[in-house]
Design an enzyme around this catalytic site. Structure first.
Site, short mmCIF file in Angstrom:
data_model
loop_
_atom_site.label_atom_id
_atom_site.label_comp_id
_atom_site.label_asym_id
_atom_site.label_seq_id
_atom_site.Cartn_x
_atom_site.Cartn_y
_atom_site.Cartn_z
CE LYS A 52 -12.93 -2.36 -1.23
NZ LYS A 52 -12.98 -3.61 -0.52
CE LYS A 95 -5.45 -7.54 -1.95
NZ LYS A 95 -6.05 -7.23 -0.70
CE LYS A 106 -4.62 -1.15 1.37
NZ LYS A 106 -5.83 -0.70 2.08
P1 TYM Z 1 -10.84 -5.75 2.82
O1 TYM Z 1 -11.88 -4.69 2.90
O2 TYM Z 1 -9.62 -5.48 2.00
O3 TYM Z 1 -11.46 -7.10 2.31
C1 TYM Z 1 -12.59 -7.70 2.94
C2 TYM Z 1 -12.45 -9.20 2.94
O4 TYM Z 1 -12.31 -9.70 1.61
C3 TYM Z 1 -11.16 -10.53 1.51
N1 TYM Z 1 -10.57 -10.36 0.16
C4 TYM Z 1 -10.32 -11.37 -0.70
N2 TYM Z 1 -10.52 -12.70 -0.59
C5 TYM Z 1 -10.17 -13.45 -1.67
N3 TYM Z 1 -9.63 -12.95 -2.80
C6 TYM Z 1 -9.42 -11.62 -2.94
N4 TYM Z 1 -8.92 -11.14 -4.07
C7 TYM Z 1 -9.77 -10.76 -1.85
N5 TYM Z 1 -9.68 -9.42 -1.66
C8 TYM Z 1 -10.16 -9.21 -0.41
C9 TYM Z 1 -10.22 -10.03 2.58
O5 TYM Z 1 -9.30 -11.02 2.96
C10 TYM Z 1 -11.19 -9.68 3.69
O6 TYM Z 1 -11.52 -10.83 4.43
N6 TYM Z 1 -8.36 -5.37 7.12
C11 TYM Z 1 -9.56 -5.87 6.51
C12 TYM Z 1 -10.83 -5.34 7.15
C13 TYM Z 1 -10.86 -5.53 8.61
C14 TYM Z 1 -11.02 -6.76 9.32
C15 TYM Z 1 -10.98 -6.41 10.70
C16 TYM Z 1 -11.18 -8.08 8.91
C17 TYM Z 1 -10.74 -4.55 9.53
N7 TYM Z 1 -10.81 -5.07 10.80
C18 TYM Z 1 -11.12 -7.39 11.68
C19 TYM Z 1 -11.32 -9.05 9.90
C20 TYM Z 1 -11.27 -8.70 11.26
C21 TYM Z 1 -9.57 -5.46 5.05
O7 TYM Z 1 -8.94 -4.52 4.66
O8 TYM Z 1 -10.40 -6.19 4.29
#
Ligand code: TYM
Length: 340
Positions: free
Chosen positions: A208, A205, A123
């Site tokens: 978005k 991966k 990032k």
């Molecule tokens: P975020 O918003 O990037 O993504 C949300 C969830 O989607 C999963 N994900 C994917 N899984 C498979 N293939 C992909 N290409 C892909 N892109 C995203 C992510 O692994 C995630 O599960 N830090 C987290 C949000 C968060 C969180 C938490 C999660 C904040 N606090 C506490 C769990 C527990 C995040 O940025 O997810």
């Protein structure tokens, strides 16, 4: 163990906490890797799902857009079928204990640990003009999100594994100093679809924040879905084979198809014997459209009912806040702050 009104003793369900950032419309990767498992787990566990808006501001956000995307995300959580009575749905910023717990845990985390986080490295390369301290300490805030609720299980995609590990390390360290404050959580990633890859660069991966053609958004229309898959990168062979190392594009399409249809990989690849990449792309288009269309219909209904959305997030924040406060006050007491 907990007493019910009938005086029978029942086992308390294990708890789940997970979250998603409202930094854009979720992708098919978010859906397959995380969101749809949330729905599958709602009966078995006591679940809290959070829209991680505090996390979203580690990257600069336009205020009106952030607000709109946050409401969209809540509608999408409902549209994928999460029942707001069974699941606590809330905005992270509505539960002030997250920011407070984040601060406390910052003081129990080392700079060296944070600088090893691969997502920070990625990032900060993407947002070189704004490498802020929040981006650096983001995994600490995330650890706090999980630990506040004493979560046993955290359903996430494979890209969050490192953050989950650091959460466990921080919790173990804190418990060793103050004894028994936090539950040590386990991760939960799907066997197929834990890492959905970019359609244009299948070594990365699906995200978005990449250009449009790299991802399928949950709200893409059938025409857009078809066009994106048609343009998806494959290879110059003509064989449909699951081989992520040598054929990442084709293998990614196969994984998506597998995840969406629930079929075994061997059965699926056998059904494509003698067929070309066009057939695979048609099949994955069909499965994606079938999955997304009903979600989109429900999404539009929820978006039209602001009063209902408001009642869901208000109630969610109240329920989440009560649990979070218990853990926060316990941690503060243990650290040595004077009680209010
Ligand atoms: P975020 O918003 O990037 O993504 C949300 C969830 O989607 C999963 N994900 C994917 N899984 C498979 N293939 C992909 N290409 C892909 N892109 C995203 C992510 O692994 C995630 O599960 N830090 C987290 C949000 C968060 C969180 C938490 C999660 C904040 N606090 C506490 C769990 C527990 C995040 O940025 O997810």
């Amino acid at each position: 163990m907990e007493q019910t009104n009938q005086n029978a003793t029942v086992e308390r369900k294990k708890r789940i906490l997970s979250g998603i950032q409202p930094s854009g419309t979720p992708t098919l990767g978010n859906y397959i890797g995380a969101m749809r498992n949330w729905k599958l787990l709602e009966d078995q566990y006591d679940c809290l799902y959070m829209i991680a808006d505090l996390h979203a501001i580690t990257v600069r956000q336009e205020p009106a857009k952030l607000r709109a995307q946050s409401m969209q995300m809540l509608s999408l959580l409902l549209a994928i079928g999460l029942d707001p009575e069974k699941n606590v749905l809330f905005f992270q910023s509505h539960v002030h204990q997250h920011a407070e717990m984040g601060w406390l845990l910052n003081c129990f985390t080392y700079m060296g640990e944070m600088s090893r986080m691969t997502q920070f490295k990625d990032k900060s390369a993407k947002h070189a003009e704004n490498i802020n301290c929040g981006l650096f300490t983001y995994p600490v805030l995330m650890a706090g999100d999980i630990l506040l609720y004493q979560a046993n299980l955290v359903p996430v995609g494979a890209d969050q594994t490192q953050h989950l590990e650091i959460c466990r390390d921080i919790a173990t360290r804190f418990n060793a100093l103050y004894s028994g404050v936090f539950t040590i959580p386990e991760g939960y990633s799907p066997k197929v679809g834990g890492r959905v890859l970019s359609l244009q660069d299948p070594r990365k991966k699906m995200s978005k924040s990449d250009p449009e053609d790299c991802f399928i958004s949950i709200l893409d229309t059938p025409d857009v879905v078809r066009r994106k898959y048609r343009r998806a990168v494959t290879d110059s062979e003509a064989e449909i084979r699951f081989d992520p190392e040598n054929k990442p594009g084709v293998s990614n399409l196969l994984s998506i198809l597998c995840a969406l249809t629930g079929e075994q990989m061997e059965t699926l690849t056998a059904s494509f014997e003698g067929k070309g990449y066009g057939a695979l792309k048609d099949a994955v288009t069909e499965a994606t459209v079938q999955t997304l269309t009903p979600i989109q219909e429900r999404f539009n209904q929820y978006m039209a009912d602001k009063a209902y959305l408001e009642s869901v997030y208000r109630q969610g924040a109240e329920r989440a806040g009560r649990i979070a406060e218990r853990t926060l006050s316990k941690a503060m007491r243990k650290i040595g702050f004077v009680a209010k």
